[in-house]
Design a protein around this motif. Structure first.
Motif, PDB file in Angstrom:
ATOM      1  N   SER A 252       0.829  -1.210   0.000  1.00 35.05           N
ATOM      2  CA  SER A 252       0.000   0.000   0.000  1.00 35.05           C
ATOM      3  C   SER A 252       0.862   1.258   0.000  1.00 35.05           C
ATOM      4  N   LEU A 253       1.819   1.281  -0.874  1.00 35.93           N
ATOM      5  CA  LEU A 253       2.782   2.380  -0.913  1.00 35.93           C
ATOM      6  C   LEU A 253       2.109   3.708  -1.230  1.00 35.93           C
ATOM      7  N   LYS A 254       2.678   4.750  -0.646  1.00 35.58           N
ATOM      8  CA  LYS A 254       2.180   6.110  -0.830  1.00 35.58           C
ATOM      9  C   LYS A 254       3.318   6.984  -1.361  1.00 35.58           C
ATOM     10  N   PRO A 255       2.989   8.086  -2.030  1.00 36.96           N
ATOM     11  CA  PRO A 255       4.055   8.976  -2.518  1.00 36.96           C
ATOM     12  C   PRO A 255       4.980   9.445  -1.402  1.00 36.96           C
ATOM     13  N   GLU A 256       4.465   9.613  -0.212  1.00 38.47           N
ATOM     14  CA  GLU A 256       5.298  10.060   0.905  1.00 38.47           C
ATOM     15  C   GLU A 256       6.275   8.987   1.395  1.00 38.47           C
ATOM     16  N   ASP A 257       6.171   7.781   0.876  1.00 39.16           N
ATOM     17  CA  ASP A 257       7.167   6.750   1.178  1.00 39.16           C
ATOM     18  C   ASP A 257       8.420   6.890   0.318  1.00 39.16           C
ATOM     19  N   THR A 258       8.382   7.779  -0.644  1.00 38.67           N
ATOM     20  CA  THR A 258       9.541   8.006  -1.507  1.00 38.67           C
ATOM     21  C   THR A 258      10.734   8.478  -0.689  1.00 38.67           C
ATOM     22  N   SER A 259      11.806   7.717  -0.731  1.00 43.29           N
ATOM     23  CA  SER A 259      13.004   8.000   0.058  1.00 43.29           C
ATOM     24  C   SER A 259      14.131   7.079  -0.394  1.00 43.29           C
ATOM     25  N   VAL A 260      15.299   7.361   0.111  1.00 45.08           N
ATOM     26  CA  VAL A 260      16.369   6.375   0.081  1.00 45.08           C
ATOM     27  C   VAL A 260      16.244   5.545   1.357  1.00 45.08           C
ATOM     28  N   TYR A 261      16.201   4.239   1.192  1.00 52.29           N
ATOM     29  CA  TYR A 261      16.032   3.333   2.320  1.00 52.29           C
ATOM     30  C   TYR A 261      17.375   2.686   2.653  1.00 52.29           C
ATOM     31  N   TYR A 262      17.680   2.688   3.944  1.00 50.15           N
ATOM     32  CA  TYR A 262      18.944   2.160   4.433  1.00 50.15           C
ATOM     33  C   TYR A 262      18.703   1.002   5.398  1.00 50.15           C
ATOM     34  N   CYS A 263      19.524   0.010   5.287  1.00 55.32           N
ATOM     35  CA  CYS A 263      19.566  -1.093   6.220  1.00 55.32           C
ATOM     36  C   CYS A 263      20.654  -0.790   7.253  1.00 55.32           C
ATOM     37  N   ALA A 264      20.408  -1.177   8.498  1.00 54.64           N
ATOM     38  CA  ALA A 264      21.391  -0.935   9.545  1.00 54.64           C
ATOM     39  C   ALA A 264      21.412  -2.098  10.524  1.00 54.64           C
ATOM     40  N   ALA A 265      22.545  -2.243  11.205  1.00 55.25           N
ATOM     41  CA  ALA A 265      22.724  -3.294  12.201  1.00 55.25           C
ATOM     42  C   ALA A 265      23.405  -2.713  13.431  1.00 55.25           C
ATOM     43  N   LYS A 266      23.081  -3.263  14.582  1.00 61.53           N
ATOM     44  CA  LYS A 266      23.788  -2.861  15.786  1.00 61.53           C
ATOM     45  C   LYS A 266      24.070  -4.066  16.653  1.00 61.53           C
ATOM     46  N   ASN A 267      25.152  -3.911  17.466  1.00 62.25           N
ATOM     47  CA  ASN A 267      25.666  -5.037  18.234  1.00 62.25           C
ATOM     48  C   ASN A 267      24.788  -5.407  19.419  1.00 62.25           C
ATOM     49  N   SER A 268      23.987  -4.457  19.895  1.00 61.19           N
ATOM     50  CA  SER A 268      23.219  -4.692  21.110  1.00 61.19           C
ATOM     51  C   SER A 268      21.820  -4.129  20.984  1.00 61.19           C
ATOM     52  N   ASP A 269      20.861  -4.858  21.507  1.00 62.07           N
ATOM     53  CA  ASP A 269      19.490  -4.336  21.539  1.00 62.07           C
ATOM     54  C   ASP A 269      19.400  -3.057  22.363  1.00 62.07           C
ATOM     55  N   MET A 270      20.271  -2.943  23.365  1.00 60.70           N
ATOM     56  CA  MET A 270      20.181  -1.810  24.293  1.00 60.70           C
ATOM     57  C   MET A 270      20.861  -0.558  23.759  1.00 60.70           C
ATOM     58  N   GLY A 271      21.747  -0.712  22.822  1.00 66.15           N
ATOM     59  CA  GLY A 271      22.463   0.450  22.322  1.00 66.15           C
ATOM     60  C   GLY A 271      21.570   1.348  21.494  1.00 66.15           C
ATOM     61  N   VAL A 272      21.872   2.643  21.503  1.00 66.89           N
ATOM     62  CA  VAL A 272      21.097   3.590  20.705  1.00 66.89           C
ATOM     63  C   VAL A 272      21.781   3.887  19.381  1.00 66.89           C
ATOM     64  N   VAL A 273      23.055   3.549  19.300  1.00 69.37           N
ATOM     65  CA  VAL A 273      23.806   3.808  18.079  1.00 69.37           C
ATOM     66  C   VAL A 273      23.763   2.585  17.173  1.00 69.37           C
ATOM     67  N   TRP A 274      23.456   2.817  15.930  1.00 73.27           N
ATOM     68  CA  TRP A 274      23.494   1.757  14.934  1.00 73.27           C
ATOM     69  C   TRP A 274      24.911   1.717  14.364  1.00 73.27           C
ATOM     70  N   ASP A 275      25.516   0.546  14.442  1.00 73.16           N
ATOM     71  CA  ASP A 275      26.941   0.433  14.193  1.00 73.16           C
ATOM     72  C   ASP A 275      27.304   0.321  12.718  1.00 73.16           C
ATOM     73  N   TYR A 276      26.435  -0.271  11.941  1.00 72.97           N
ATOM     74  CA  TYR A 276      26.754  -0.549  10.541  1.00 72.97           C
ATOM     75  C   TYR A 276      25.582  -0.118   9.655  1.00 72.97           C
ATOM     76  N   TRP A 277      25.951   0.403   8.488  1.00 70.48           N
ATOM     77  CA  TRP A 277      24.953   0.921   7.550  1.00 70.48           C
ATOM     78  C   TRP A 277      25.241   0.445   6.142  1.00 70.48           C
ATOM     79  N   GLY A 278      24.171   0.204   5.398  1.00 73.75           N
ATOM     80  CA  GLY A 278      24.316  -0.025   3.984  1.00 73.75           C
ATOM     81  C   GLY A 278      24.366   1.291   3.233  1.00 73.75           C
TER      82      GLY A 278
END
Length: 120
Positions: A85-111
């Motif tokens: 159900s995509l909308k025009p406002e979904d238009t963006s660059v989408y990034y995947c990210a990973a982090k070492n800990s569920d508790m951390g606020v910083v995402w360590d790795y990015w695509g």
């Protein structure tokens, strides 16, 4: 070190669907929390969906709830974002990210990101 590579972006019509994939390499994929973010021109990057490593609990930003689904295949070291159900406002660059800990606020790795464009 983890490397992330997104794919699946492209052009869709309003109401259509796309499925983004993010392939990981480098370290044990199952130990990372994973997320999808997006950034539209002139706007700040925002979180779209995340999945915890420990209990696979998911989070979605309000604007995509009921339309997007995050999932992962640990055997294939891949995380997905099914977008319906995509909308025009979904238009963006989408990034995947990973982090070492569920508790951390910083995402360590990015695509590097994949462009999603939704036409009206």
């Amino acid at each position: 070190q983890v490397e992330l590579l997104e794919s699946g972006g492209g052009l869709a019509q309003t109401g259509g669907s796309l499925r983004l994939s993010c392939a990981a390499s480098g370290r044990t994929f199952s130990t990372y929390a994973m997320g999808w973010f997006r950034q539209a021109p002139g706007k700040e990057r925002e979180v779209v969906a995340t999945m915890r490593q420990s209990d696979r609990r998911t989070y979605y930003v309000d604007s995509v709830k009921g339309r997007f689904t995050i999932s992962r295949d640990d055997a294939k070291w891949t995380v997905f974002l099914q977008m319906n159900s995509l909308k025009p406002e979904d238009t963006s660059v989408y990034y995947c990210a990973a982090k070492n800990s569920d508790m951390g606020v910083v995402w360590d790795y990015w695509g590097q990101g994949t462009q999603v464009t939704v036409s009206s």
